[in-house]
Design a protein around this motif. Structure first.
Motif, PDB file in Angstrom:
ATOM      1  N   PHE A 304       0.872  -1.169   0.000  1.00 31.43           N
ATOM      2  CA  PHE A 304       0.000   0.000   0.000  1.00 31.43           C
ATOM      3  C   PHE A 304       0.916   1.227   0.000  1.00 31.43           C
ATOM      4  O   PHE A 304       1.530   1.562   1.009  1.00 31.43           O
ATOM      5  N   ARG A 305       1.016   1.893  -1.141  1.00 32.79           N
ATOM      6  CA  ARG A 305       1.914   3.026  -1.295  1.00 32.79           C
ATOM      7  C   ARG A 305       1.156   4.345  -1.135  1.00 32.79           C
ATOM      8  O   ARG A 305       0.014   4.468  -1.541  1.00 32.79           O
ATOM      9  N   ASN A 306       1.830   5.307  -0.540  1.00 32.12           N
ATOM     10  CA  ASN A 306       1.274   6.635  -0.300  1.00 32.12           C
ATOM     11  C   ASN A 306       0.043   6.554   0.609  1.00 32.12           C
ATOM     12  O   ASN A 306      -1.066   6.938   0.237  1.00 32.12           O
ATOM     13  N   LEU A 307       0.272   6.089   1.827  1.00 33.00           N
ATOM     14  CA  LEU A 307      -0.820   5.910   2.782  1.00 33.00           C
ATOM     15  C   LEU A 307      -1.547   7.215   3.089  1.00 33.00           C
ATOM     16  O   LEU A 307      -2.763   7.222   3.305  1.00 33.00           O
ATOM     17  N   LEU A 308      -0.834   8.324   3.114  1.00 33.00           N
ATOM     18  CA  LEU A 308      -1.433   9.602   3.496  1.00 33.00           C
ATOM     19  C   LEU A 308      -2.099  10.330   2.334  1.00 33.00           C
ATOM     20  O   LEU A 308      -2.542  11.466   2.498  1.00 33.00           O
ATOM     21  N   GLN A 309      -2.148   9.697   1.176  1.00 35.38           N
ATOM     22  CA  GLN A 309      -2.781  10.269  -0.011  1.00 35.38           C
ATOM     23  C   GLN A 309      -2.185  11.625  -0.380  1.00 35.38           C
ATOM     24  O   GLN A 309      -2.890  12.556  -0.760  1.00 35.38           O
ATOM     25  N   GLU A 310      -0.873  11.738  -0.261  1.00 30.96           N
ATOM     26  CA  GLU A 310      -0.206  12.969  -0.664  1.00 30.96           C
ATOM     27  C   GLU A 310      -0.332  13.166  -2.171  1.00 30.96           C
ATOM     28  O   GLU A 310      -0.239  12.219  -2.943  1.00 30.96           O
ATOM     29  N   ARG A 311      -0.525  14.404  -2.577  1.00 28.19           N
ATOM     30  CA  ARG A 311      -0.572  14.733  -4.001  1.00 28.19           C
ATOM     31  C   ARG A 311       0.742  15.417  -4.357  1.00 28.19           C
ATOM     32  O   ARG A 311       1.011  16.537  -3.898  1.00 28.19           O
ATOM     33  N   TYR A 312       1.565  14.724  -5.138  1.00 27.49           N
ATOM     34  CA  TYR A 312       2.895  15.260  -5.416  1.00 27.49           C
ATOM     35  C   TYR A 312       3.329  14.852  -6.812  1.00 27.49           C
ATOM     36  O   TYR A 312       2.739  13.972  -7.451  1.00 27.49           O
ATOM     37  N   ALA A 313       4.386  15.508  -7.278  1.00 30.91           N
ATOM     38  CA  ALA A 313       4.940  15.245  -8.603  1.00 30.91           C
ATOM     39  C   ALA A 313       6.459  15.276  -8.508  1.00 30.91           C
ATOM     40  O   ALA A 313       7.030  16.209  -7.943  1.00 30.91           O
ATOM     41  N   GLN A 314       7.103  14.264  -9.044  1.00 31.42           N
ATOM     42  CA  GLN A 314       8.559  14.268  -9.126  1.00 31.42           C
ATOM     43  C   GLN A 314       9.032  15.116 -10.297  1.00 31.42           C
ATOM     44  O   GLN A 314      10.156  15.616 -10.291  1.00 31.42           O
ATOM     45  N   VAL A 315       8.187  15.266 -11.308  1.00 35.43           N
ATOM     46  CA  VAL A 315       8.428  16.164 -12.431  1.00 35.43           C
ATOM     47  C   VAL A 315       7.230  17.100 -12.513  1.00 35.43           C
ATOM     48  O   VAL A 315       6.085  16.638 -12.505  1.00 35.43           O
ATOM     49  N   PRO A 316       7.428  18.417 -12.557  1.00 30.70           N
ATOM     50  CA  PRO A 316       6.301  19.350 -12.568  1.00 30.70           C
ATOM     51  C   PRO A 316       5.302  19.038 -13.685  1.00 30.70           C
ATOM     52  O   PRO A 316       5.676  18.840 -14.839  1.00 30.70           O
ATOM     53  N   GLY A 317       4.030  18.975 -13.318  1.00 30.89           N
ATOM     54  CA  GLY A 317       2.981  18.719 -14.291  1.00 30.89           C
ATOM     55  C   GLY A 317       2.606  17.264 -14.447  1.00 30.89           C
ATOM     56  O   GLY A 317       1.671  16.955 -15.192  1.00 30.89           O
ATOM     57  N   PHE A 318       3.284  16.359 -13.745  1.00 31.13           N
ATOM     58  CA  PHE A 318       2.998  14.924 -13.861  1.00 31.13           C
ATOM     59  C   PHE A 318       2.798  14.363 -12.462  1.00 31.13           C
ATOM     60  O   PHE A 318       3.717  13.807 -11.856  1.00 31.13           O
ATOM     61  N   ASN A 319       1.584  14.521 -11.944  1.00 37.02           N
ATOM     62  CA  ASN A 319       1.275  14.070 -10.595  1.00 37.02           C
ATOM     63  C   ASN A 319       1.286  12.543 -10.510  1.00 37.02           C
ATOM     64  O   ASN A 319       0.779  11.852 -11.400  1.00 37.02           O
ATOM     65  N   LEU A 320       1.849  12.037  -9.426  1.00 33.78           N
ATOM     66  CA  LEU A 320       1.855  10.602  -9.179  1.00 33.78           C
ATOM     67  C   LEU A 320       0.555  10.197  -8.492  1.00 33.78           C
ATOM     68  O   LEU A 320      -0.137  11.027  -7.895  1.00 33.78           O
ATOM     69  N   PRO A 321       0.186   8.903  -8.546  1.00 32.37           N
ATOM     70  CA  PRO A 321      -1.078   8.467  -7.944  1.00 32.37           C
ATOM     71  C   PRO A 321      -1.132   8.764  -6.453  1.00 32.37           C
ATOM     72  O   PRO A 321      -0.124   8.635  -5.746  1.00 32.37           O
ATOM     73  N   ARG A 322      -2.313   9.153  -5.984  1.00 34.13           N
ATOM     74  CA  ARG A 322      -2.462   9.424  -4.560  1.00 34.13           C
ATOM     75  C   ARG A 322      -2.305   8.152  -3.738  1.00 34.13           C
ATOM     76  O   ARG A 322      -1.684   8.157  -2.682  1.00 34.13           O
ATOM     77  N   GLN A 323      -2.888   7.071  -4.192  1.00 30.46           N
ATOM     78  CA  GLN A 323      -2.752   5.785  -3.513  1.00 30.46           C
ATOM     79  C   GLN A 323      -2.611   4.680  -4.547  1.00 30.46           C
ATOM     80  O   GLN A 323      -3.260   4.707  -5.590  1.00 30.46           O
ATOM     81  N   THR A 324      -1.760   3.729  -4.243  1.00 26.66           N
ATOM     82  CA  THR A 324      -1.583   2.590  -5.127  1.00 26.66           C
ATOM     83  C   THR A 324      -1.468   1.332  -4.269  1.00 26.66           C
ATOM     84  O   THR A 324      -0.715   1.310  -3.290  1.00 26.66           O
ATOM     85  N   GLN A 325      -2.202   0.296  -4.641  1.00 25.43           N
ATOM     86  CA  GLN A 325      -2.154  -0.965  -3.924  1.00 25.43           C
ATOM     87  C   GLN A 325      -1.748  -2.087  -4.875  1.00 25.43           C
ATOM     88  O   GLN A 325      -2.254  -2.171  -5.996  1.00 25.43           O
ATOM     89  N   PHE A 326      -0.825  -2.914  -4.414  1.00 20.37           N
ATOM     90  CA  PHE A 326      -0.383  -4.078  -5.171  1.00 20.37           C
ATOM     91  C   PHE A 326      -0.613  -5.328  -4.320  1.00 20.37           C
ATOM     92  O   PHE A 326      -0.343  -5.316  -3.112  1.00 20.37           O
ATOM     93  N   TYR A 327      -1.064  -6.366  -4.945  1.00 21.55           N
ATOM     94  CA  TYR A 327      -1.196  -7.631  -4.231  1.00 21.55           C
ATOM     95  C   TYR A 327      -1.091  -8.779  -5.226  1.00 21.55           C
ATOM     96  O   TYR A 327      -1.399  -8.634  -6.414  1.00 21.55           O
ATOM     97  N   GLY A 328      -0.619  -9.906  -4.745  1.00 27.40           N
ATOM     98  CA  GLY A 328      -0.454 -11.057  -5.632  1.00 27.40           C
ATOM     99  C   GLY A 328       0.302 -12.171  -4.932  1.00 27.40           C
ATOM    100  O   GLY A 328       0.622 -12.105  -3.744  1.00 27.40           O
ATOM    101  N   VAL A 329       0.580 -13.202  -5.696  1.00 27.12           N
ATOM    102  CA  VAL A 329       1.292 -14.384  -5.201  1.00 27.12           C
ATOM    103  C   VAL A 329       2.435 -14.683  -6.149  1.00 27.12           C
ATOM    104  O   VAL A 329       2.281 -14.606  -7.369  1.00 27.12           O
TER     105      VAL A 329
END
Length: 335
Positions: A304-329
């Motif tokens: 579970f990435r970005n638990l706090l739902q931060e809105r940010y961009a590593q490059v100006p104008g390209f916001n990264l997802p607020r929350q991302t979840q991965f799961y699998g086997v």
């Protein structure tokens, strides 16, 4: 009647799929003699109607508490020649010293392998020279001259119980910096190419077991010049994790547990633009959680990435997802 009427016409002149690719072939071989490990590498890249051959070599050896390694890579169309020497001295099981020095040669290289050097060339005096032998794109820099540069890194570590406390210094030589990619016209012009002088930084890290099954992996870097283009002044990453096989309950080692909480921080970063100005990517912090449970050779994983739902961009104008979840086997098996 349609509720939506397009206001633009269809573009029939642009090729919709502009994907290009290159093939790469690698041949390696090596031997060990008298405690010295030697290897050589030939890398062949084919694409855009041309072929590149790059030869490289590596050597490493260890004598008592001292270990040394060296590598040499030849120049290609997109990378300058490089040589590196690294050494590690461990006079005691609780003390370790590491030093690395690398030299990058001066060269005129292309931005992309498949472009064949079309476009303008950035010269050593920071002026631009159009390529008169080819169709020239004067808006985009596709070929540039890199100055020779020497970089060094030195670190010292002391182990307190099972936890390593590490500190060090980094010095980067002069560099020619290109924007991260051709994803928007804001960053591909001449003004987005930056030449910087030497810069130095301090590093710190904590790695190892804190207590019982609790471990830490933390690192930080601070640039003394306040940060430069594409380079934040402060950058940290801290992770606390629990890793155990619960051998008292599962003595055959058929069970494993890994859970972690990670925090990342990066200060604001300046991105030069084509018109000579710059845009700023604000500082951000992100917290992520990970849980993995292993049963024999199968691992159930959840992130579970970005638990706090931060809105940010590593490059100006390209916001990264607020929350991302991965799961699998995942698992490995054989017969």
């Amino acid at each position: 009647t349609s509720l939506y009427t397009p206001t633009t016409t269809t573009d029939t002149t642009t090729i919709p799929d502009s994907t290009s690719f290159e093939s790469q072939y690698v041949l390696t071989g090596g031997l060990t003699t008298r405690g010295v490990h030697l290897s050589a590498l030939e890398r062949v890249r084919v694409g855009g109607g041309r072929t590149s051959h790059v030869l490289g070599a590596r050597a490493s050896s260890a004598v008592g508490p001292l270990s040394l390694s060296a590598l040499v890579d030849g120049r290609s169309y997109i990378t300058p020649a490089r040589a590196e020497l690294a050494g590690q001295l461990t006079p005691h099981d609780r003390v370790s010293l590491v030093a690395t020095a690398s030299r990058t040669g001066s060269s005129v290289i292309d931005r992309l392998f498949v472009e064949g050097g079309q476009g303008t060339t950035l010269r050593a005096d920071n002026s631009f020279l159009p390529d008169s032998l080819r169709v020239t794109d004067t808006a985009e820099v596709r070929r540039f001259r890199t100055p020779g540069s020497t970089s060094v890194r030195a670190e010292a570590g002391v182990r307190l119980y099972d936890l390593w406390v590490i500190g060090g210094l980094v010095r980067r030589g002069p560099a020619t910096l290109l924007p991260p990619g051709n994803f928007t016209t804001d960053y591909i012009g001449r003004g987005a190419v930056v030449t910087e002088g030497a810069a130095s930084a301090s590093t710190a890290a904590l790695r190892g077991r804190v207590v019982k099954a609790l471990y830490a992996d933390a690192s930080a870097i601070v640039w003394h010049d306040g940060g430069g283009a594409y380079r934040p002044r402060y950058q940290t990453r801290e992770e606390l994790y629990i890793q155990t096989n619960l051998l008292n309950r599962f003595p055959k080692g058929n069970f494993g547990l890994l859970t972690s909480l990670a925090h990342e921080y990066r200060s604001s970063v300046r991105f030069p633009t084509a018109d000579g100005s710059s845009r700023l990517a604000d500082d951000y912090r992100a917290i992520s959680f990970k849980l993995e449970i292993r049963v024999q050779t199968a691992v159930v994983s959840y992130q579970f990435r970005n638990l706090l739902q931060e809105r940010y961009a590593q490059v100006p104008g390209f916001n990264l997802p607020r929350q991302t979840q991965f799961y699998g086997v995942r698992w490995d098996f054989w017969n």
